[in-house]
Write a protein that holds these residues in place. Structure first.
Motif, PDB file in Angstrom:
ATOM      1  N   HIS A 254       3.957  38.291   3.521  1.00 41.82           N
ATOM      2  CA  HIS A 254       4.868  37.508   2.703  1.00 41.82           C
ATOM      3  C   HIS A 254       4.761  37.948   1.246  1.00 41.82           C
ATOM      4  N   VAL A 255       5.872  37.870   0.557  1.00 36.03           N
ATOM      5  CA  VAL A 255       5.926  38.080  -0.889  1.00 36.03           C
ATOM      6  C   VAL A 255       6.509  36.824  -1.505  1.00 36.03           C
ATOM      7  N   THR A 256       5.821  36.268  -2.480  1.00 35.93           N
ATOM      8  CA  THR A 256       6.331  35.104  -3.204  1.00 35.93           C
ATOM      9  C   THR A 256       6.260  35.399  -4.693  1.00 35.93           C
ATOM     10  N   GLY A 257       7.098  34.720  -5.444  1.00 32.50           N
ATOM     11  CA  GLY A 257       7.088  34.941  -6.878  1.00 32.50           C
ATOM     12  C   GLY A 257       7.986  33.980  -7.598  1.00 32.50           C
ATOM     13  N   GLY A 258       8.048  34.148  -8.908  1.00 34.40           N
ATOM     14  CA  GLY A 258       8.889  33.303  -9.731  1.00 34.40           C
ATOM     15  C   GLY A 258       9.186  33.966 -11.055  1.00 34.40           C
ATOM     16  N   ILE A 259      10.367  33.673 -11.573  1.00 39.14           N
ATOM     17  CA  ILE A 259      10.788  34.193 -12.864  1.00 39.14           C
ATOM     18  C   ILE A 259      11.138  32.998 -13.744  1.00 39.14           C
ATOM     19  N   GLY A 260      10.411  32.853 -14.859  1.00 40.40           N
ATOM     20  CA  GLY A 260      10.647  31.739 -15.762  1.00 40.40           C
ATOM     21  C   GLY A 260      10.997  32.209 -17.157  1.00 40.40           C
TER      22      GLY A 260
ATOM     23  N   LYS B  72      16.502  23.510  -3.545  1.00 42.51           N
ATOM     24  CA  LYS B  72      16.180  24.489  -2.514  1.00 42.51           C
ATOM     25  C   LYS B  72      17.461  25.162  -2.052  1.00 42.51           C
ATOM     26  N   CYS B  73      17.546  26.453  -2.242  1.00 43.71           N
ATOM     27  CA  CYS B  73      18.719  27.205  -1.812  1.00 43.71           C
ATOM     28  C   CYS B  73      18.744  27.292  -0.282  1.00 43.71           C
ATOM     29  N   LYS B  74      19.889  27.691   0.237  1.00 40.75           N
ATOM     30  CA  LYS B  74      20.037  27.820   1.677  1.00 40.75           C
ATOM     31  C   LYS B  74      19.005  28.813   2.221  1.00 40.75           C
ATOM     32  N   LYS B  75      18.293  28.377   3.240  1.00 42.19           N
ATOM     33  CA  LYS B  75      17.223  29.196   3.793  1.00 42.19           C
ATOM     34  C   LYS B  75      17.780  30.234   4.752  1.00 42.19           C
ATOM     35  N   HIS B  76      17.420  31.482   4.506  1.00 40.99           N
ATOM     36  CA  HIS B  76      17.802  32.567   5.392  1.00 40.99           C
ATOM     37  C   HIS B  76      16.636  32.894   6.314  1.00 40.99           C
ATOM     38  N   LYS B  77      16.864  33.768   7.236  1.00 43.70           N
ATOM     39  CA  LYS B  77      15.850  34.057   8.251  1.00 43.70           C
ATOM     40  C   LYS B  77      14.548  34.558   7.626  1.00 43.70           C
ATOM     41  N   HIS B  78      14.640  35.434   6.649  1.00 47.40           N
ATOM     42  CA  HIS B  78      13.442  36.025   6.053  1.00 47.40           C
ATOM     43  C   HIS B  78      13.345  35.781   4.551  1.00 47.40           C
ATOM     44  N   TYR B  79      14.102  34.835   4.035  1.00 47.72           N
ATOM     45  CA  TYR B  79      14.128  34.664   2.581  1.00 47.72           C
ATOM     46  C   TYR B  79      14.427  33.215   2.230  1.00 47.72           C
ATOM     47  N   GLN B  80      13.687  32.712   1.250  1.00 52.26           N
ATOM     48  CA  GLN B  80      13.952  31.370   0.752  1.00 52.26           C
ATOM     49  C   GLN B  80      13.763  31.359  -0.754  1.00 52.26           C
ATOM     50  N   ALA B  81      14.595  30.615  -1.451  1.00 51.60           N
ATOM     51  CA  ALA B  81      14.515  30.568  -2.909  1.00 51.60           C
ATOM     52  C   ALA B  81      14.711  29.139  -3.402  1.00 51.60           C
ATOM     53  N   ASP B  82      14.116  28.827  -4.547  1.00 50.45           N
ATOM     54  CA  ASP B  82      14.246  27.521  -5.190  1.00 50.45           C
ATOM     55  C   ASP B  82      14.570  27.732  -6.670  1.00 50.45           C
ATOM     56  N   TRP B  83      15.327  26.797  -7.228  1.00 49.83           N
ATOM     57  CA  TRP B  83      15.525  26.718  -8.665  1.00 49.83           C
ATOM     58  C   TRP B  83      14.779  25.483  -9.171  1.00 49.83           C
TER      59      TRP B  83
END
Length: 776
Positions: free
Chosen positions: A242-248, A717-728
């Motif tokens: 898994h890769v997780t991260g954030g841009i602020g 929480k943005c729409k969850k895809h099979k291999h990707y999830q994103a939040d604002w």
């Protein structure tokens, strides 16, 4: 003779009882609890026996549990917040090893949590003053510039108060900021803040578990008077990558985790960096373009299962802050830690953890000006060997014992000059050896009574080489002695008894009491309101005795509505010996005779903490209130009278609310109020040769204005895809734009020299922020 016969009779009864107890055949079931999706070991899972309601155990810091029961058939229930409850039917006629993988709840978590039967461990355990924070909840709480922050969240707990905006450290139950032991995977972190206190050094993406002890410290912890904050890093996912991260707005972060070998080992690498310095490069001002302002940190961890009974871990942290002003002045400071751990299971009842731990904190100051080119350096470095055993003899006892040996190296400060007009200066390096042995027993007397009794014995030795001075009460040297390398200069041995007890009034309420003695041999010298990067650590010596605290705590704990709500009120009284303060005008930095600037005395702290928490449902959070008093009495200050300590904050209120609107939106808010901390202001002024000088009457005789602030946040929480999830994530720091006092200084009114003006400086008003978080 009759008395002797009675003694023999009692011994015979005891031996007969022991023989009967041993004749009952008992067996042990043990194992490890993990997350089924990631392989992370789960801490604090409650393992209960359905047929024996008062029998149960919580998994330790490595997910291990052990239960010894009479031969028979039982139903074991594995219960952990946020996970589906699992059960196991067993017939126990031999020792059994059973590992369990728990599955996290899905989208129906909130409904299941409200309806389901949940643990009341906060009521039934013997531990007082302990708070465990979920990293998932920490991520939802709004903080400065939208950064998820462990330490800023801890400051929202009753009994814990921030040192203020722009200041490093926090105060726990009247203790100074250096009296908190902060551990990252068992390694001591001496300065846990970036950018002078605005951010903590802990990247929440790399963390698994955060536990704060305010009282009743377990015997395996020592070295500080007020609290222990035990922070554990994630082990890494041993199933998938898994890769997780954030841009602020101010920083970005990135983590990578995955299996070394599926199901057997995993790794985690996590990094974070601010980029405020990049915006400085865009400035038209050349001084700003050549300035530096950033921090970065890196976490790494790996683990591997060697066999059925052995697992090793290697983890490390490295972080640094860099502040510079137009190549004229620069300061950088940072921490580095490393931990090697080996877990070994000696059969079903004995678990061991062997750790080799490294910790290093240093700062460097560079000054380049006309005729001056020099650097100032300071370092504190530890090597620690720790061995801890956990023994589960039967269902009523849990025994912990072990030892720790730490070698400290303290470099108070060196001046290295490239200019012939300034001589190099080396303050003597100090060495110390700190050893401890500890043991405790958690014992269930009955279905209603449980206690933990233990002791920790600490030996602290100041070592050569060097010249060591002895000072009188006025701070004048009266003797000196020179010691060679490895010679013992001074040794202190101190026992530290610990005791916790709980009486269960019923299934939902209990009363608890604790007593613990703590000893501190490493002391932070700072004559500012809180710690900063250039503060000085010194060891106990022939002049500086160990600080000692004795804390008594009593509390009432009550749960409501099927454990949906937690309520507690806890009172405490703390006696403190050998407390340190400073002479007026004390010079602490680069002072070979810094111990001559110190004054010593005693103090006390007492108070009450109220806590109400809602654990489940769409709306969760807590309300906390603390009423407290902290005073010192030190000869040479205020004519020997009692005076408020810097950390004496009478009232503190914290409110945290998290609302899950639906699967996409969640909202959060925090409110903070606390009484201003004591400060020393001038009481008058006088003129000498046309210069205005201020007159001071008493130490800490005034107070800063009260502090209050509200922050709000929202997560989409943005729409969850099979291999990707994103939040604002959106947040507003200081939403009603309160300008809290940072400093107050005094000056003459230019228009009326007879009048003195007080100038209040604030750091921040309202600050909005946004960040984008992702995982794939």
């Amino acid at each position: 003779m009759k008395k002797l016969n009675n003694i023999f009779f009692c011994c015979a009864v005891f031996v007969s009882s022991l023989t009967f107890a041993q004749s009952q055949q008992k067996y042990t079931i043990s194992g490890t609890l993990k997350d089924s999706a990631s392989g992370e070991q789960l801490i604090g899972v409650i393992v209960e026996v359905k047929e024996l309601p008062s029998t149960g155990e919580a998994t330790n810091k490595y997910g291990f549990y052990s239960l010894t029961l009479p031969e028979g058939t039982y139903t074991l229930i594995y219960d952990y917040l946020g996970y589906k409850i699992d059960s196991l039917k067993i017939t126990l006629h031999q020792n059994i090893k059973h590992n369990v993988n728990l599955a996290a709840e899905g989208s129906t978590l909130k409904e299941v949590s409200v309806q389901g039967s949940k643990s009341n461990e906060n009521v039934t355990s013997a531990q007082t003053g302990m708070v465990t924070l979920s990293v998932k909840d920490i991520a939802k709480i709004p903080v400065f510039f939208g950064e998820k922050d462990v330490l800023k969240t801890v400051e929202l707990i009753p009994g814990v108060v921030s040192a203020g905006d722009g200041n490093s450290g926090f105060y726990v139950r009247g203790g100074a900021s250096d009296q908190n032991l902060i551990l990252l995977d068992e390694a001591t972190v001496y300065n846990a803040y970036h950018l002078l206190g605005f951010f903590s050094v802990f990247n929440s993406d790399a963390l698994k578990d955060v536990t704060l002890y305010k009282s009743g410290m377990p015997v395996q912890y020592g070295g500080r008077l007020s609290s222990v904050e035990d922070i554990r890093m994630n082990d890494g996912n041993d199933q998938t990558y898994h890769v997780t991260g954030g841009i602020g707005l101010i920083s970005s972060r990135l983590s990578f985790e995955g299996p070394i070998k599926k199901g057997k080992g995993s790794f985690l690498i996590s990094g974070r960096r601010t980029y405020a310095d990049l915006f400085l490069k865009l400035s038209s001002n050349s001084a700003l373009r050549n300035s530096s302002l950033y921090f970065y940190d890196l976490n790494a961890k790996g683990n591997y299962t060697l066999g059925e009974n052995d697992r090793i871990y290697i983890s490390g942290y490295f972080g640094k802050d860099v502040l510079g002003a137009d190549n004229i002045f620069g300061i950088n400071w940072g921490n580095a830690t490393g931990t090697f751990r080996w877990n070994h299971i000696f059969g079903a009842k004995l678990f061991s953890n062997t750790s080799l731990i490294f910790s290093n904190y240093n700062y460097n100051i560079d000054i380049t000006a006309v005729g001056i080119n020099l650097g100032i350096q300071s370092t504190i470095r530890d090597w620690n060997l720790k061995e801890e055993f956990q023994f589960y003899p039967d269902s009523k006892n849990k025994v912990i014992f072990g030892f720790s040996s730490i070698f400290h190296t303290i470099i108070p400060g060196n001046i290295v000059s490239l200019d012939s007009n300034v001589n190099n200066t080396n303050i003597q390096t100090r060495y110390a050896w700190e050893n401890s042995v500890f043991a405790s027993d958690e014992f269930k007397v009955s279905d209603r009574i449980k206690f933990v009794a233990g002791i920790r014995v600490t030996s602290f030795s100041l070592l050569g080489p060097g010249t060591f001075y002895t000072y009188n009460a006025a701070g004048n040297p009266i003797d000196s002695a020179k010691y060679s390398s490895g010679q013992f200069v001074k040794t202190y041995i101190n026992p530290e008894p610990r005791f916790n007890a709980t009486y269960l009034l019923n299934e939902v309420s209990s009363v608890k009491a604790s007593y613990d003695r703590n000893v501190q041999n490493m002391h932070l010298l700072s004559n500012s309101t809180s710690s900063n990067p250039t503060d000085l650590w010194i060891p106990s010596s022939n002049n500086v005795q160990p600080e000692i605290s004795d804390q008594f705590s009593v509390g009432y704990y009550r749960n409501f509505l099927n454990n949906k709500y937690e309520f507690s009120v806890e009172t405490y009284y703390k006696l403190m010996q050998n407390q340190i303060d400073y002479k007026n005008g004390a010079q602490l930095v680069l002072n070979e005779n810094v111990e001559s600037e110190l004054l010593f005395g005693h103090g006390h702290s007492y108070g009450a903490e109220f806590f109400l928490k809602r654990k489940y449902g769409k709306l969760t959070g807590w309300i906390g209130y603390t009423l407290s008093k902290t005073e010192l009495q030190i000869p040479g200050i205020n004519n020997g009278s009692w005076y408020p300590a810097t950390q004496d904050i009478t009232n503190a209120i914290d409110v945290v609310a998290i609302y899950e609107l639906n699967e996409k939106w969640s909202f959060s808010a925090t409110f903070i109020f606390n009484t201003g901390y004591p400060v020393t202001f001038p009481s008058g002024k006088y003129s000498v040769d046309g210069n205005i000088l201020y007159y001071y009457t008493s130490r800490n005789g005034y107070r800063m204005p009260a502090y209050n602030r509200m922050d709000i946040g929202a997560t989409y929480k943005c729409k969850k895809h099979k291999h990707y999830q994103a939040d604002w994530s959106f947040s507003i720091f200081n939403v009603y734009d309160r300008w809290n006092a940072y400093t107050i200084t005094f000056q003459q009114n230019p228009n009326n020299p007879q009048e003195t003006q007080a100038l209040l400086t604030s750091l921040f008003g309202i600050i909005p922020s946004v960040s984008y978080d992702f995982k794939f």
